[in-house]
Design a protein around this motif. Structure first.
Motif, PDB file in Angstrom:
ATOM      1  N   LYS A  84       6.881   1.748  -4.614  1.00  0.00           N
ATOM      2  CA  LYS A  84       7.821   0.621  -4.668  1.00  0.00           C
ATOM      3  C   LYS A  84       7.077  -0.616  -5.144  1.00  0.00           C
ATOM      4  O   LYS A  84       6.448  -1.337  -4.365  1.00  0.00           O
ATOM      5  CB  LYS A  84       8.438   0.404  -3.293  1.00  0.00           C
ATOM      6  CG  LYS A  84       9.225   1.623  -2.809  1.00  0.00           C
ATOM      7  CD  LYS A  84       9.779   1.400  -1.412  1.00  0.00           C
ATOM      8  CE  LYS A  84      10.530   2.632  -0.916  1.00  0.00           C
ATOM      9  NZ  LYS A  84      11.070   2.456   0.447  1.00  0.00           N
ATOM     10  N   TYR A  85       7.143  -0.821  -6.467  1.00  0.00           N
ATOM     11  CA  TYR A  85       6.467  -1.971  -7.070  1.00  0.00           C
ATOM     12  C   TYR A  85       7.203  -3.240  -6.641  1.00  0.00           C
ATOM     13  O   TYR A  85       8.393  -3.409  -6.904  1.00  0.00           O
ATOM     14  CB  TYR A  85       6.448  -1.836  -8.589  1.00  0.00           C
ATOM     15  CG  TYR A  85       5.622  -0.659  -9.081  1.00  0.00           C
ATOM     16  CD1 TYR A  85       4.293  -0.827  -9.417  1.00  0.00           C
ATOM     17  CD2 TYR A  85       6.189   0.609  -9.189  1.00  0.00           C
ATOM     18  CE1 TYR A  85       3.533   0.247  -9.865  1.00  0.00           C
ATOM     19  CE2 TYR A  85       5.433   1.688  -9.634  1.00  0.00           C
ATOM     20  CZ  TYR A  85       4.109   1.498  -9.965  1.00  0.00           C
ATOM     21  OH  TYR A  85       3.351   2.560 -10.400  1.00  0.00           O
ATOM     22  N   ASP A  86       6.473  -4.134  -5.992  1.00  0.00           N
ATOM     23  CA  ASP A  86       7.121  -5.274  -5.346  1.00  0.00           C
ATOM     24  C   ASP A  86       7.307  -6.472  -6.271  1.00  0.00           C
ATOM     25  O   ASP A  86       8.068  -7.374  -5.967  1.00  0.00           O
ATOM     26  CB  ASP A  86       6.295  -5.713  -4.126  1.00  0.00           C
ATOM     27  CG  ASP A  86       4.883  -6.096  -4.521  1.00  0.00           C
ATOM     28  OD1 ASP A  86       4.164  -5.236  -5.056  1.00  0.00           O
ATOM     29  OD2 ASP A  86       4.509  -7.260  -4.290  1.00  0.00           O
TER      30      ASP A  86
ATOM     31  N   SER B   2       0.854  -1.191   0.000  1.00  0.00           N
ATOM     32  CA  SER B   2       0.000   0.000   0.000  1.00  0.00           C
ATOM     33  C   SER B   2       0.886   1.236   0.000  1.00  0.00           C
ATOM     34  O   SER B   2       2.024   1.205   0.465  1.00  0.00           O
ATOM     35  CB  SER B   2      -0.920   0.017   1.222  1.00  0.00           C
ATOM     36  OG  SER B   2      -0.147   0.047   2.414  1.00  0.00           O
ATOM     37  N   PHE B   3       0.378   2.338  -0.587  1.00  0.00           N
ATOM     38  CA  PHE B   3       1.133   3.578  -0.685  1.00  0.00           C
ATOM     39  C   PHE B   3       0.404   4.631   0.142  1.00  0.00           C
ATOM     40  O   PHE B   3      -0.495   5.307  -0.357  1.00  0.00           O
ATOM     41  CB  PHE B   3       1.264   4.008  -2.150  1.00  0.00           C
ATOM     42  CG  PHE B   3       1.781   2.912  -3.049  1.00  0.00           C
ATOM     43  CD1 PHE B   3       3.057   2.403  -2.891  1.00  0.00           C
ATOM     44  CD2 PHE B   3       0.979   2.380  -4.038  1.00  0.00           C
ATOM     45  CE1 PHE B   3       3.531   1.404  -3.716  1.00  0.00           C
ATOM     46  CE2 PHE B   3       1.450   1.380  -4.863  1.00  0.00           C
ATOM     47  CZ  PHE B   3       2.735   0.882  -4.701  1.00  0.00           C
ATOM     48  N   GLU B   4       0.772   4.721   1.378  1.00  0.00           N
ATOM     49  CA  GLU B   4       0.085   5.622   2.293  1.00  0.00           C
ATOM     50  C   GLU B   4       0.877   6.900   2.553  1.00  0.00           C
ATOM     51  O   GLU B   4       0.521   7.675   3.436  1.00  0.00           O
ATOM     52  CB  GLU B   4      -0.213   4.896   3.608  1.00  0.00           C
ATOM     53  CG  GLU B   4      -1.146   3.702   3.409  1.00  0.00           C
ATOM     54  CD  GLU B   4      -1.452   2.972   4.703  1.00  0.00           C
ATOM     55  OE1 GLU B   4      -0.857   3.349   5.742  1.00  0.00           O
ATOM     56  OE2 GLU B   4      -2.266   2.039   4.689  1.00  0.00           O
ATOM     57  N   VAL B   5       1.948   7.098   1.807  1.00  0.00           N
ATOM     58  CA  VAL B   5       2.735   8.326   1.906  1.00  0.00           C
ATOM     59  C   VAL B   5       2.979   8.855   0.502  1.00  0.00           C
ATOM     60  O   VAL B   5       2.881   8.118  -0.483  1.00  0.00           O
ATOM     61  CB  VAL B   5       4.092   8.078   2.614  1.00  0.00           C
ATOM     62  CG1 VAL B   5       3.876   7.643   4.055  1.00  0.00           C
ATOM     63  CG2 VAL B   5       4.907   7.040   1.856  1.00  0.00           C
TER      64      VAL B   5
ATOM     65  N   HIS C  95      -0.351  11.285  -5.732  1.00  0.00           N
ATOM     66  CA  HIS C  95      -0.390  12.727  -5.544  1.00  0.00           C
ATOM     67  C   HIS C  95      -0.666  13.088  -4.083  1.00  0.00           C
ATOM     68  O   HIS C  95      -0.246  14.141  -3.593  1.00  0.00           O
ATOM     69  CB  HIS C  95      -1.469  13.342  -6.442  1.00  0.00           C
ATOM     70  CG  HIS C  95      -1.505  14.829  -6.398  1.00  0.00           C
ATOM     71  ND1 HIS C  95      -0.492  15.616  -6.914  1.00  0.00           N
ATOM     72  CD2 HIS C  95      -2.439  15.703  -5.880  1.00  0.00           C
ATOM     73  CE1 HIS C  95      -0.779  16.888  -6.731  1.00  0.00           C
ATOM     74  NE2 HIS C  95      -1.944  16.972  -6.097  1.00  0.00           N
ATOM     75  N   ALA C  96      -1.356  12.185  -3.397  1.00  0.00           N
ATOM     76  CA  ALA C  96      -1.653  12.389  -1.977  1.00  0.00           C
ATOM     77  C   ALA C  96      -1.532  11.049  -1.272  1.00  0.00           C
ATOM     78  O   ALA C  96      -1.587   9.982  -1.904  1.00  0.00           O
ATOM     79  CB  ALA C  96      -3.057  12.968  -1.787  1.00  0.00           C
TER      80      ALA C  96
END
Length: 221
Positions: free
Chosen positions: A112-114, A104-107, A197-198
């Motif tokens: 970082k594609y795993d 997940s991208f929470e920042v 973007h967010a």
């Protein structure tokens, strides 16, 4: 009478003797002899047999070795030749396709594609999320994102060295996907990545790899 006759005869003989001697002495002083004809030349002698071969003479004295001369000045640089064709096995290559599956991208930062699908040259790093240019040239980049929440707008930015190059936006229903593509000229050590973007965790998580990021070298500069 007889004696006188003998004396007279003797005197006559002596007179003739002296006259003869005088005449012979005078002739030897005034007369020139006539030269005789030259003699015939003798026959030439036979040619002698050749002599035996002489022994080899001793070697001569070795000469003194001189010092090596100084190198001459370099010649002028010739004209540059035409560029030859690149062979397939030595052609520089760079290409990658990576996918987002369960992270997940929470920042706000590099995604970082795993899941590494292709990474020719190892120029993409899953640890940092960056594609790091190692071969200057023109590249093609594309990304696809898919949202899981219909109530949240989702935007993904394509970044180059911290600058937004292009973006994709999803505002519709759940499961909506969006994509974008860009052609970029890169120098060595330029970085390219995608990021939200967010801060959000609204990307669809799936083993089917709906969210991807790809790039490849179009041609080297």
């Amino acid at each position: 009478m007889l004696v006188n006759d003998k004396l007279f005869g003797l005197a006559v003989i002596l007179k003739l003797f002296y006259e003869t001697c005088a005449t012979a002495e005078t002739c030897s002083n005034c007369c020139t002899a006539i030269p005789g004809n030259p003699g015939n030349p003798g026959n030439p002698g036979n040619t002698g047999n050749p002599g035996q071969k002489g022994e080899k003479g001793s070697d001569g004295i070795v000469g003194v070795q001189c010092q090596k001369g100084d190198a001459g000045a370099p010649g002028k640089l010739g004209p540059k030749g035409p560029q030859g064709p690149l062979r397939e096995e030595i052609q520089r290559k760079s290409a990658f396709t990576v996918a987002y599956s369960y992270s997940s991208f929470e920042v706000v930062g590099p995604m970082k594609y795993d899941n590494i699908i292709t990474n020719v040259g190892d120029h993409y790093s899953a640890e940092t999320g960056f594609f790091l240019c190692q071969i200057p040239g023109t590249y093609v980049f594309s990304f696809t994102s898919q949202k899981k929440d219909q109530n949240v707008a989702l935007r993904t930015n394509l970044m180059k060295n911290g600058v937004i190059i292009t973006a994709g936006l999803g505002q519709g229903s759940e499961g909506q996907s969006f994509t974008n593509i860009a052609i970029l000229n890169l120098e060595q050590n330029d970085r390219v990545w995608t990021q939200p973007h967010a801060a959000t965790n609204s990307y669809l998580q799936s083993s089917l790899k709906y969210c991807t990021f790809s790039g490849f070298l179009l041609y080297a500069s």
